[in-house]
Write an enzyme that holds these catalytic residues in place. Sequence first.
Site, PDB file in Angstrom:
ATOM      1  N   ASP A 129      65.820  22.421 123.305  1.00  0.00           N
ATOM      2  CA  ASP A 129      65.820  22.577 124.754  1.00  0.00           C
ATOM      3  C   ASP A 129      64.772  23.586 125.230  1.00  0.00           C
ATOM      4  O   ASP A 129      64.606  24.671 124.657  1.00  0.00           O
ATOM      5  CB  ASP A 129      67.201  23.042 125.236  1.00  0.00           C
ATOM      6  CG  ASP A 129      68.219  21.924 125.218  1.00  0.00           C
ATOM      7  OD1 ASP A 129      67.821  20.756 125.302  1.00  0.00           O
ATOM      8  OD2 ASP A 129      69.426  22.224 125.118  1.00  0.00           O
ATOM      9  N   HIS A 277      68.600  18.508 118.647  1.00  0.00           N
ATOM     10  CA  HIS A 277      69.756  17.651 118.871  1.00  0.00           C
ATOM     11  C   HIS A 277      69.343  16.331 119.500  1.00  0.00           C
ATOM     12  O   HIS A 277      68.241  16.179 120.039  1.00  0.00           O
ATOM     13  CB  HIS A 277      70.828  18.350 119.712  1.00  0.00           C
ATOM     14  CG  HIS A 277      70.348  18.871 121.038  1.00  0.00           C
ATOM     15  ND1 HIS A 277      69.613  20.024 121.167  1.00  0.00           N
ATOM     16  CD2 HIS A 277      70.504  18.394 122.293  1.00  0.00           C
ATOM     17  CE1 HIS A 277      69.325  20.241 122.437  1.00  0.00           C
ATOM     18  NE2 HIS A 277      69.864  19.252 123.139  1.00  0.00           N
TER      19      HIS A 277
END
Length: 301
Positions: A129, A277
């Site tokens: 992120d 992820h």
Amino acid sequence: MSTAAPGRPVRPSVAARVLRRTADDTALRPYRRFALTPYSPTIGAEVEGVDLAAPLAPEVLAELKRALLEWKVLFFREQRLDAASHTAFARHWGVPEVHPFLPKAALPEVVRLAHDEAQPGVENVWHSDVSFAPAPPLGSVLRAVELPEVGGDTLWADMAAAYDGLPERVRERLAGLRAVHDFLRSFGLLMPPAERERQRALHPPVEHPVVRTHPETGRELIYVNRVFTDRIVGLPEGESAELLDLLQAQAAHPEYQCRFRWAPGSVAFWDNRITQHYAVSDYFPAPRVMERVTITGDRPR
């Protein structure tokens, strides 16, 4: 499927070896404040016996921090968090950030990730992120709000184990290399030109080391991803693209992964510095709504 000439063995893409969970696996200690169930040899563990909405004793927080550093992503079941208690738990680990692009929920620190028939899921790419920021997040706390009847799992990859798995000649090649990370590769794609230029002034491209050292554990890890990493500084375009493709592909090896099946009340807390992820987008057209609080991090070294 890999093939080989008759009588010749197929060479695996990830060689058999002992996978390291931490820098020194011999020093691991048991957890006394909660039960912990691993999901894989190096990444992912479910924590039982902790109510995230309740006040947490310093001893519990210390063990949770140690578990996060050891397992990289922690899972909690049957939690009862709202926006306020969700944010309060995240504050134990640092200052929650306000994401510059994603939609917000009840509080500005809470990102709402909502997908349905009109807005299909788009997070099904391996990524870390906000790596386009000068100081990307330390980690995130994600909770399930509305789930499809089946599907919508999330996977995490241990990028330190992935770095360990690279051939020595590749690790030597990476020494000292830096890569450019840029929001235009994702969030900027659908922006009108004027808005794209305005955001470009606020969020210019940044350079991070291709191999990052985790600030708390000292583990070296691959720090490039398909969503935000644009190129490797100083390499010809073709060589940069080839090397990035090799490195970005490492997250896809199941040997480095764990997978989490969400249920009502489930929460995941991951270390964004060492993991990537992937949210599986297999539930269309059913709705899937998640809320996330992300914790401010530091500049990669």
